[in-house]
Design a protein around this motif. Structure first.
Motif, mmCIF file in Angstrom:
data_model
loop_
_atom_site.group_PDB
_atom_site.id
_atom_site.type_symbol
_atom_site.label_atom_id
_atom_site.label_comp_id
_atom_site.label_asym_id
_atom_site.label_seq_id
_atom_site.Cartn_x
_atom_site.Cartn_y
_atom_site.Cartn_z
ATOM 1 N N ASP A 43 0.818 -1.221 0.000
ATOM 2 C CA ASP A 43 0.000 0.000 0.000
ATOM 3 C C ASP A 43 0.847 1.265 0.000
ATOM 4 N N PHE A 44 1.848 1.332 0.899
ATOM 5 C CA PHE A 44 2.640 2.579 0.941
ATOM 6 C C PHE A 44 3.568 2.688 -0.267
ATOM 7 N N ILE A 45 3.946 1.568 -0.852
ATOM 8 C CA ILE A 45 4.759 1.640 -2.076
ATOM 9 C C ILE A 45 3.929 2.215 -3.219
ATOM 10 N N MET A 46 2.705 1.723 -3.380
ATOM 11 C CA MET A 46 1.846 2.211 -4.461
ATOM 12 C C MET A 46 1.427 3.665 -4.234
ATOM 13 N N ALA A 47 1.419 4.114 -2.984
ATOM 14 C CA ALA A 47 1.056 5.502 -2.695
ATOM 15 C C ALA A 47 2.205 6.467 -2.968
ATOM 16 N N SER A 48 3.405 5.944 -3.209
ATOM 17 C CA SER A 48 4.560 6.811 -3.497
ATOM 18 C C SER A 48 4.473 7.346 -4.926
ATOM 19 N N GLU A 49 5.339 8.284 -5.258
ATOM 20 C CA GLU A 49 5.256 9.043 -6.510
ATOM 21 C C GLU A 49 5.279 8.153 -7.750
ATOM 22 N N HIS A 50 6.207 7.211 -7.806
ATOM 23 C CA HIS A 50 6.339 6.356 -8.994
ATOM 24 C C HIS A 50 6.118 4.883 -8.664
ATOM 25 N N GLY A 51 5.412 4.609 -7.588
ATOM 26 C CA GLY A 51 5.146 3.231 -7.234
ATOM 27 C C GLY A 51 6.412 2.453 -6.969
ATOM 28 N N PHE A 52 6.530 1.271 -7.545
ATOM 29 C CA PHE A 52 7.698 0.412 -7.304
ATOM 30 C C PHE A 52 8.981 0.994 -7.896
ATOM 31 N N ILE B 21 14.196 5.320 -3.034
ATOM 32 C CA ILE B 21 13.957 5.427 -1.583
ATOM 33 C C ILE B 21 15.032 6.227 -0.856
ATOM 34 N N GLY B 22 16.032 6.747 -1.589
ATOM 35 C CA GLY B 22 17.060 7.576 -0.964
ATOM 36 C C GLY B 22 18.188 6.759 -0.350
ATOM 37 N N ASP B 23 19.187 7.469 0.141
ATOM 38 C CA ASP B 23 20.362 6.819 0.726
ATOM 39 C C ASP B 23 19.959 6.017 1.953
ATOM 40 N N ARG B 24 20.237 4.691 1.919
ATOM 41 C CA ARG B 24 19.896 3.768 3.012
ATOM 42 C C ARG B 24 18.408 3.816 3.361
ATOM 43 N N GLY B 25 17.566 4.154 2.380
ATOM 44 C CA GLY B 25 16.121 4.220 2.614
ATOM 45 C C GLY B 25 15.718 5.416 3.442
ATOM 46 N N GLY B 26 16.468 6.512 3.322
ATOM 47 C CA GLY B 26 16.248 7.682 4.166
ATOM 48 C C GLY B 26 14.904 8.371 3.966
ATOM 49 N N ARG B 27 14.218 8.113 2.843
ATOM 50 C CA ARG B 27 12.912 8.739 2.596
ATOM 51 C C ARG B 27 11.765 7.966 3.247
ATOM 52 N N LEU B 28 12.080 6.853 3.892
ATOM 53 C CA LEU B 28 11.045 6.008 4.485
ATOM 54 C C LEU B 28 11.124 6.058 6.008
ATOM 55 N N GLY C 205 9.508 1.697 10.161
ATOM 56 C CA GLY C 205 8.637 0.554 9.875
ATOM 57 C C GLY C 205 8.570 0.233 8.397
ATOM 58 N N GLN C 206 8.541 1.268 7.555
ATOM 59 C CA GLN C 206 8.505 1.038 6.104
ATOM 60 C C GLN C 206 9.800 0.389 5.622
ATOM 61 N N ARG C 207 10.924 0.870 6.135
ATOM 62 C CA ARG C 207 12.204 0.265 5.750
ATOM 63 C C ARG C 207 12.225 -1.215 6.133
ATOM 64 N N GLN C 208 11.743 -1.517 7.339
ATOM 65 C CA GLN C 208 11.776 -2.895 7.801
ATOM 66 C C GLN C 208 10.877 -3.790 6.945
ATOM 67 N N ARG C 209 9.724 -3.275 6.537
ATOM 68 C CA ARG C 209 8.814 -4.071 5.723
ATOM 69 C C ARG C 209 9.375 -4.313 4.314
#
Length: 614
Positions: free
Chosen positions: A494-503, A507-514, A517-521
């Motif tokens: 759900d949160f992936i599809m809600a992002s600007e370009h989906g999959f 996600i930024g350096d080391r997933g910094g934009r998440l 909990g999102q990083r862990q999932r």
């Protein structure tokens, strides 16, 4: 020079054809240079009416015993014939055209000699970087716990760049200049061996001064590159700790600390560059002194005897001047190379680092996990400190085993022994009865999936981060379907599809934009796509808020179904349903059983449980 040749022997062999071509063009260039400047002799004879050409009355047959006399006679005979047929001015034009044509051919050969060195220079630097990267990915985790990341980055960037600018940039000079020096020196001996022997006395003195300064330059370069590593380490630590720096208002403290290290580096590199800048003035001065001495001694030979004519002496001086420039370039390489060798020493500390986690010579291959993981009398230490002592544990297929206990009790180290991130000093770790040391590393690690406390993601899209654990054997449509299914199971869709370009969103350096909990999932989705039979969970929910923990726990429960799981947990609520819970204390298993059994024991586990309940 021996160290330099060792570096070349290691990295040059794949480029031997380019090296052979460069040497061939350098020889051609030197020979054309000699023949082109030989035209000066008849030009001077004509212009100054020296009379040297008048003695040539007939063409002489070739005589190896008197080569110089034959060549000069035949040259004079040819020039006399041209003058008789076309006159002096037209003969001068012919000689000038000959000089222009041979010079054009010489410069063309010179260009080709330099052009064929370029693939060697760029290729060797690429190979060093590739070797460094491959070595970094192959070294065990223990190596990086003892090394600073900034220092490793400095060696891969600054030191490799220094090798490129010092050693590789000197290749052209080092393969070209010895050839030019040998050919020019042979020509000088041919023209006048007496004058050449007198001249050669000064060359060792020239080399001695270059060598003394070069050795000091290498020592200083090692110190400067070490300080560059300190500078990069400071930058890396600052980027990783900006939140704490700002929280403690420590900007000024960190600025002063960086300025101190940076200024120290500047002082050392300034001394290195100052000493390096001595190369040109020193070689210029020594070269001028040699020219003056040669002019004096050569003038004596011309004025007081018949061993050397005036035009031949001028030709000698032209060739001598031609040999001085290669000698200067050679001395410049003598200054540059020690800097590069200093950096190569630092690079070799990584390239030659011993890897204790070695692939077996005859590895046993395992395609699936069928029965159990067993720790048999396992003891492990870092250095002299024992972390695990006498661990005996059997993990049957399909069961969930939880490890709990105090921080520093050896839980993470215990699970790191399964994929051989470290090797035991005593005892053995077995998978289906086979010692993990006897298994192929890739076969072993393909069986295992990891979800860590810190979700390790890459500066890439959701798609590529999740697919990172895939085998890459499916077509694009099938792979996309599996990625989406993995994201759904991990509560990430759900949160992936809600992002600007989906999959395809970065996600930024080391997933910094998440969020955490999102990083862990996302990391759980990666493990789901890999679909390993063995799963290692290292405090996967300990850093999350309640809502994120619930979502991640749901995803983990789906992931753990039908898998053999080893879970490290601080929150005992997450492992209540484990088939067996092992309590580690000071490197030993002190209690084991189900949640209810351990509560009934009223021991270490009960104390941990009561503290969390409070």
């Amino acid at each position: 020079m021996r160290e330099f040749l060792q570096v070349l022997r290691r990295f040059i062999p794949p480029y031997k054809k380019y090296l052979a071509a460069s040497i061939g063009f350098n020889i051609l260039s030197a020979l054309l240079n000699i023949f082109s400047f030989a035209a000066l002799i008849p030009i001077l004879q004509i212009l100054f009416q020296t009379g040297d050409a008048e003695a040539a009355t007939e063409w002489m047959a070739w005589d190896w015993g008197n080569v110089q006399e034959v060549l000069m006679n035949n040259l004079n005979y040819t020039v006399n014939g041209l003058i008789a047929d076309y006159g002096q001015t037209t003969t001068l034009l012919f000689i000038g055209l000959f000089l222009a044509i041979t010079t054009a051919m010489k410069t063309g050969a010179y260009f080709l000699s330099s052009a064929t060195i370029i693939p060697i220079r760029t290729g060797v630097v690429r190979d060093i970087r590739n070797q460094l990267y491959r070595k970094i990915t192959s070294l065990p985790l223990g190596f990086f716990s003892e090394e600073r990341k900034g220092d490793i980055i400095a060696r891969m960037s600054g030191d490799v760049q220094e090798v490129e600018s010092s050693i590789m940039s000197s290749l052209d000079m080092l393969f070209k200049n010895p050839i030019l020096i040998i050919i020019y020196f042979s020509t000088l001996l041919f023209i006048s061996w007496q004058l050449t022997l007198f001249t050669i006395v000064f060359v060792p003195i020239f080399g001695y001064f270059m060598g003394v300064v070069g050795r000091k330059l290498k020592r200083r370069s090692i110190e400067a590159q070490a300080l560059w590593s300190d500078t990069m380490s400071q930058v890396e630590e600052t980027l990783g700790g900006l939140r704490i720096i700002k929280a403690f208002c420590a900007e000024q403290t960190m600025n002063k600390r960086f300025d101190r290290i940076n200024s120290h580096y500047r002082d050392d590199i300034m001394r290195v560059n100052t000493r390096q800048s001595m190369a040109h003035p020193m070689s210029e001065f020594l070269g001028t002194v040699m020219i003056i001495i040669v002019l004096w001694f050569g003038g004596i030979l011309v004025l007081n005897g018949h061993t050397l004519t005036g035009p031949a002496f001028i030709y000698y001086m032209v060739i001598l001047y031609s040999i001085i420039q290669p000698l200067k370039d050679f001395s410049k390489a003598g200054y540059n190379i020690p800097k590069g060798l200093a950096s190569m020493e630092r690079i070799d500390k990584i390239l030659k680092a011993e890897n204790h986690i070695k692939e077996p010579a005859q590895p046993k291959h395992i395609a699936s996990f069928e029965h159990e993981i067993e720790f048999k009398n396992v003891s492990f230490r870092y250095g002299e400190q024992w972390v695990l002592r006498d661990i005996n544990l059997v993990i049957p297929k399909g069961k969930t085993i939880a490890l709990v206990g105090q921080s520093g009790g050896g839980k993470s180290t215990l699970v790191d022994l399964i994929p051989r991130y470290y090797d035991v000093q005593q005892g053995e770790v077995l998978i289906d009865g086979i010692n993990v040391k006897d298994l192929g590393l890739h076969d072993l690690r393909r069986l295992i999936g990891n979800v860590n406390q810190e979700a390790i993601l890459f500066n890439d899209s959701f798609r590529n981060n999740i697919a990172f654990g895939g085998r890459g054997e499916d077509d694009e449509v099938s792979q996309t379907t599996k990625i989406e299914e993995a994201a759904k199971i991990a509560n990430a869709y759900d949160f992936i599809m809600a992002s600007e370009h989906g999959f395809d969103t970065n996600i930024g350096d080391r997933g910094g934009r998440l969020s955490g909990g999102q990083r862990q999932r996302v990391s759980i989705a990666r493990a789901i796509l890999k679909n390993p039979p063995i799963l290692i969970l290292d405090e996967a929910t300990s850093a999350l808020d309640t809502e994120s923990e619930r979502l991640v726990q749901q995803a983990l429960e789906r992931l753990m179904k039908t898998r053999t799981t080893v879970a490290i947990a601080h929150r005992l609520s997450t492992i209540k349903n484990a088939d067996e819970i092992c309590v580690l204390h000071e490197g030993r298993i002190v209690e084991r059983g189900t949640h209810d059994e351990l509560i009934a024991l009223d021991g270490y586990y009960k104390k941990l449980h009561d503290m969390q309940q409070v």
